[in-house]
Design a protein around this motif. Structure first.
Motif, short mmCIF file in Angstrom:
data_model
loop_
_atom_site.label_atom_id
_atom_site.label_comp_id
_atom_site.label_asym_id
_atom_site.label_seq_id
_atom_site.Cartn_x
_atom_site.Cartn_y
_atom_site.Cartn_z
N ASP A 19 0.85 -1.20 0.00
CA ASP A 19 0.00 0.00 0.00
C ASP A 19 0.88 1.24 0.00
OD1 ASP A 19 -2.46 1.31 -0.18
OD2 ASP A 19 -3.36 -0.11 1.21
N GLY A 20 0.28 2.39 0.26
CA GLY A 20 1.00 3.64 0.18
C GLY A 20 0.00 4.72 -0.18
N SER A 21 0.48 5.86 -0.63
CA SER A 21 -0.42 6.98 -0.89
C SER A 21 -0.34 7.45 -2.34
CB SER A 21 -0.09 8.16 0.04
OG SER A 21 -0.31 7.81 1.38
N PHE A 22 -1.45 8.01 -2.81
CA PHE A 22 -1.53 8.55 -4.17
C PHE A 22 -2.10 9.97 -4.08
CE2 PHE A 22 -3.97 9.45 -8.03
CZ PHE A 22 -3.03 9.18 -9.01
N CYS A 23 -1.41 10.92 -4.67
CA CYS A 23 -1.87 12.32 -4.66
C CYS A 23 -1.86 12.85 -6.09
CB CYS A 23 -0.95 13.20 -3.81
SG CYS A 23 -0.48 12.53 -2.22
N TYR A 24 -2.95 13.46 -6.49
CA TYR A 24 -3.03 14.08 -7.82
C TYR A 24 -3.61 15.49 -7.65
CZ TYR A 24 -4.56 15.16 -12.56
OH TYR A 24 -4.76 15.77 -13.78
N ILE A 25 -2.82 16.48 -8.05
CA ILE A 25 -3.25 17.88 -7.93
C ILE A 25 -3.48 18.38 -9.36
CG2 ILE A 25 -2.80 20.10 -6.85
CD1 ILE A 25 -2.51 17.66 -4.97
N PRO A 26 -4.72 18.75 -9.70
CA PRO A 26 -5.03 19.16 -11.08
C PRO A 26 -4.36 20.48 -11.47
CG PRO A 26 -7.03 18.73 -9.81
CD PRO A 26 -5.90 18.79 -8.84
N LYS A 27 -4.41 20.78 -12.73
CA LYS A 27 -3.81 21.99 -13.30
C LYS A 27 -4.34 23.25 -12.60
CE LYS A 27 -3.29 24.40 -17.74
NZ LYS A 27 -3.62 24.35 -19.19
N GLY A 28 -3.43 24.09 -12.17
CA GLY A 28 -3.79 25.39 -11.61
C GLY A 28 -4.37 25.37 -10.21
N VAL A 29 -4.38 24.21 -9.55
CA VAL A 29 -5.00 24.10 -8.22
C VAL A 29 -3.94 24.17 -7.12
CG1 VAL A 29 -6.24 22.56 -6.64
CG2 VAL A 29 -6.97 22.79 -9.02
N THR A 30 -4.18 25.05 -6.17
CA THR A 30 -3.39 25.05 -4.94
C THR A 30 -4.12 24.17 -3.94
OG1 THR A 30 -2.50 27.27 -5.30
CG2 THR A 30 -2.53 26.46 -3.03
N CYS A 31 -3.50 23.09 -3.54
CA CYS A 31 -4.17 22.12 -2.66
C CYS A 31 -4.63 22.86 -1.39
CB CYS A 31 -3.22 20.99 -2.30
SG CYS A 31 -4.05 19.62 -1.47
N PRO A 32 -5.93 22.78 -1.05
CA PRO A 32 -6.49 23.61 0.03
C PRO A 32 -6.01 23.21 1.42
CG PRO A 32 -8.11 22.06 -0.77
CD PRO A 32 -6.96 21.95 -1.70
N MET A 33 -5.38 22.07 1.56
CA MET A 33 -4.84 21.66 2.87
C MET A 33 -3.59 20.81 2.64
SD MET A 33 -7.65 18.79 3.96
CE MET A 33 -9.06 19.84 3.63
N ASP A 34 -2.78 20.70 3.67
CA ASP A 34 -1.60 19.85 3.57
C ASP A 34 -2.03 18.39 3.49
OD1 ASP A 34 -0.13 22.11 3.79
OD2 ASP A 34 0.52 21.76 5.86
N LEU A 35 -1.29 17.60 2.72
CA LEU A 35 -1.56 16.16 2.63
C LEU A 35 -0.47 15.42 3.42
CD1 LEU A 35 -2.40 15.82 -1.18
CD2 LEU A 35 -3.90 16.44 0.72
N SER A 36 -0.85 14.31 4.03
CA SER A 36 0.14 13.60 4.83
C SER A 36 -0.14 12.11 4.88
CB SER A 36 0.15 14.16 6.26
OG SER A 36 -1.09 13.91 6.87
N THR A 37 0.89 11.35 5.10
CA THR A 37 0.76 9.91 5.29
C THR A 37 1.50 9.53 6.56
OG1 THR A 37 0.76 9.60 2.89
CG2 THR A 37 1.07 7.64 4.24
N TYR A 38 0.87 8.65 7.34
CA TYR A 38 1.52 8.17 8.56
C TYR A 38 1.65 6.66 8.46
CZ TYR A 38 3.10 7.93 13.30
OH TYR A 38 3.87 7.72 14.40
N PHE A 39 2.90 6.18 8.55
CA PHE A 39 3.16 4.75 8.42
C PHE A 39 3.44 4.14 9.78
CE2 PHE A 39 4.49 6.66 4.38
CZ PHE A 39 3.73 5.91 3.49
N ARG A 40 2.79 3.02 10.07
CA ARG A 40 2.98 2.33 11.34
C ARG A 40 3.23 0.84 11.06
NH1 ARG A 40 4.44 2.88 16.66
NH2 ARG A 40 3.42 1.32 17.98
#
Length: 479
Positions: free
Chosen positions: A188-209
């Motif tokens: 598993d893991g994380s997938f992030c896609y930010i479209p053209k011209g978009v400022t991501c409205p919040m920080d994205l994060s992943t926590y691995f345990r």
């Protein structure tokens, strides 16, 4: 809880060495083609993904484990590892409120609240527990902006066209021994896609345990920033204290198109083993980004304070004209820890810039090494690089090494490289104490002064807690 406290609360290794008592669904130890097929089946993957894994496994079988890093550890028995372990009934739920309460409690104990009434504002979290993602917050809010943030397993099912196009485009399957292993068995893991011209409205994060014993964790992260977009991504990790070593082999790929910006920060606090060197995580990670478009920007900031062994070189390929890559790192080793870290900056486009600020702190019997490459390709006119690699020794038994490698194929390039080695001694501490400064403040002054160029790149609260973590680890090593 603020967005930065998500990670600062997880800094104390001793505080988070607990084991969650939860029923698990694990496959038998060992690695062969049937295991690769079994993992793919458990993930309910399409045929093209299984073919990807099998090709990677075939490639891995022909490769040999690298020894050039000069790290000392017993040879890893890859047949003595569990490659898939997940909490029972951990299949994806429609709501995080349906997730096993024990998992919810575990992440709350780690400072990562996932329950509905306590979800963080201003930061979205993907929580990965052993081999599976148990939940991702704020997906609906992000979707309103066109941002896709989910586990890589979901992305393979729901966004196959994006995964097919970008996975392994920055870190090829055969890039190195552990990248090939990851491509074959990642769970598993994380997938992030930010479209053209978009400022991501919040920080994205992943926590691995990592929780289950005798289990390896093999996650994969893919971040795609389209033209003119912006995202700030944070990553944290912990594992229980065990006397046995466990393997963590991850791959992170970042793609920044024209005018896009990606900032990626890590606090690596895997269990590092005890004072005698028993136990701890073997952390063999491949992280790389590509500034594919003109004026794109990728920044890596990392605090490496855990793992028995760390083998990690976050890098940037500067393909677009006027693109920029930055690397800010503090790597601390104490007791018997070994860290071999650094970066690679590959200049291809015109007028590209890179900055490398690396700080290594070695204490007790530990070893700390910076290994870096700055490569200026023939077409990279006007390239510019500044590198600074500093080492601090604490005590007489530790060691620090620096291996910078510069390869310049264009005479218009300007490169600057600075390096230093210093030492904290009992005399320095005595001097500060004699001026009325207490021990805690003395260590704070020395560490903060040495690492200030890196800490200033971190969010304020994050920076304060990072200093506290380093002070805590050095407390019994000085004087």
């Amino acid at each position: 809880m603020s967005e930065n406290e998500v990670f600062t609360s997880a800094l104390s290794q001793e505080q988070f060495g607990f084991v969650t008592d939860i029923a698990t669904d694990s496959i038998p130890k060992g690695l062969n083609e049937d295991v690769v097929k079994l993992i793919s089946a458990r993930k309910e993957e399409p045929e093209w993904m299984l073919e990807f894994r099998l090709k990677a496994f075939a490639r891995w079988k022909k490769m040999t484990e690298p020894v050039w890093a000069g790290l000392n550890y017993p040879k890893i028995d890859f047949q003595d590892i569990v490659y898939y372990s997940a909490p029972k009934e951990a299949e994806k739920h429609d709501s995080l409120d349906d997730v096993d309460p024990e998992l919810i409690k575990t992440f709350e104990k780690l400072g990562i609240p996932l329950s509905e009434q306590k979800r963080l504002t201003g930061v979205a979290v993907d929580a990965v527990f052993d081999s599976v993602s148990v939940g991702t917050t704020h997906q609906a809010e992000l979707a309103e902006y066109g941002v896709i943030f989910c586990s890589i397993s979901e992305a393979i099912k729901d966004h196959p066209e994006l995964v097919k196009e970008h996975m392994a485009s920055v870190v090829p399957v055969g890039d190195n021994f552990y990248a090939a292993l990851n491509a074959a068995v990642f769970t598993d893991g994380s997938f992030c896609y930010i479209p053209k011209g978009v400022t991501c409205p919040m920080d994205l994060s992943t926590y691995f345990r990592i929780n289950a014993a005798e289990t390896g964790q093999f996650e994969r992260t893919l971040i795609i920033a389209e033209e003119g977009s912006y995202v700030n991504y944070l990553e944290g990790c912990t594992a229980p204290q065990r006397d046995e070593n466990q393997l963590h082999a991850a791959v992170v790929e970042i793609i920044a198109e024209k005018d896009a910006t990606v900032k990626y920060s890590t606090v690596q606090n895997w269990y590092a083993g005890d004072e005698e060197g028993r136990g701890g995580i073997y952390n063999f990670v491949t992280k790389r980004g590509i500034c594919r478009g003109d004026n794109s920007f990728i920044s890596w900031t990392q605090v490496e304070a855990g793992s028995a062994i760390t083998w990690k070189y976050p890098s940037v390929i500067l393909k677009g004209d006027n693109s920029t890559g930055e690397f800010y790192s503090v790597a601390l080793t104490n007791n018997k820890m070994q860290a071999d870290t650094g970066t690679k900056m590959i200049h291809i486009g015109k007028n590209t810039k890179s900055t490398i600020i690396s700080k290594g702190i070695s204490a007790d019997d530990s070893r700390n090494c910076y290994r870096g490459l700055v490569k200026i390709m023939p077409g990279a006119e006007g390239a510019r690089n500044y590198s600074q690699c500093d080492s601090m020794l604490v005590g007489d038994k530790c060691s620090a090494s620096t291996f910078p490698y510069l390869e310049v194929q264009n005479n218009t390039a300007i490169l600057e490289h600075e390096a230093s080695t210093s030492k904290i001694s009992a005399d320095q501490i005595f001097y500060l104490l004699s001026r009325g400064i207490d021990m805690e403040e003395a260590i704070h002054l020395l560490v903060n002064g040495f690492c200030k160029e890196v800490f200033k790149e971190l969010p304020l609260e994050f920076s304060v807690e990072a200093v506290k973590l380093l002070e805590m680890k050095l407390e019994n090593s000085i004087g």
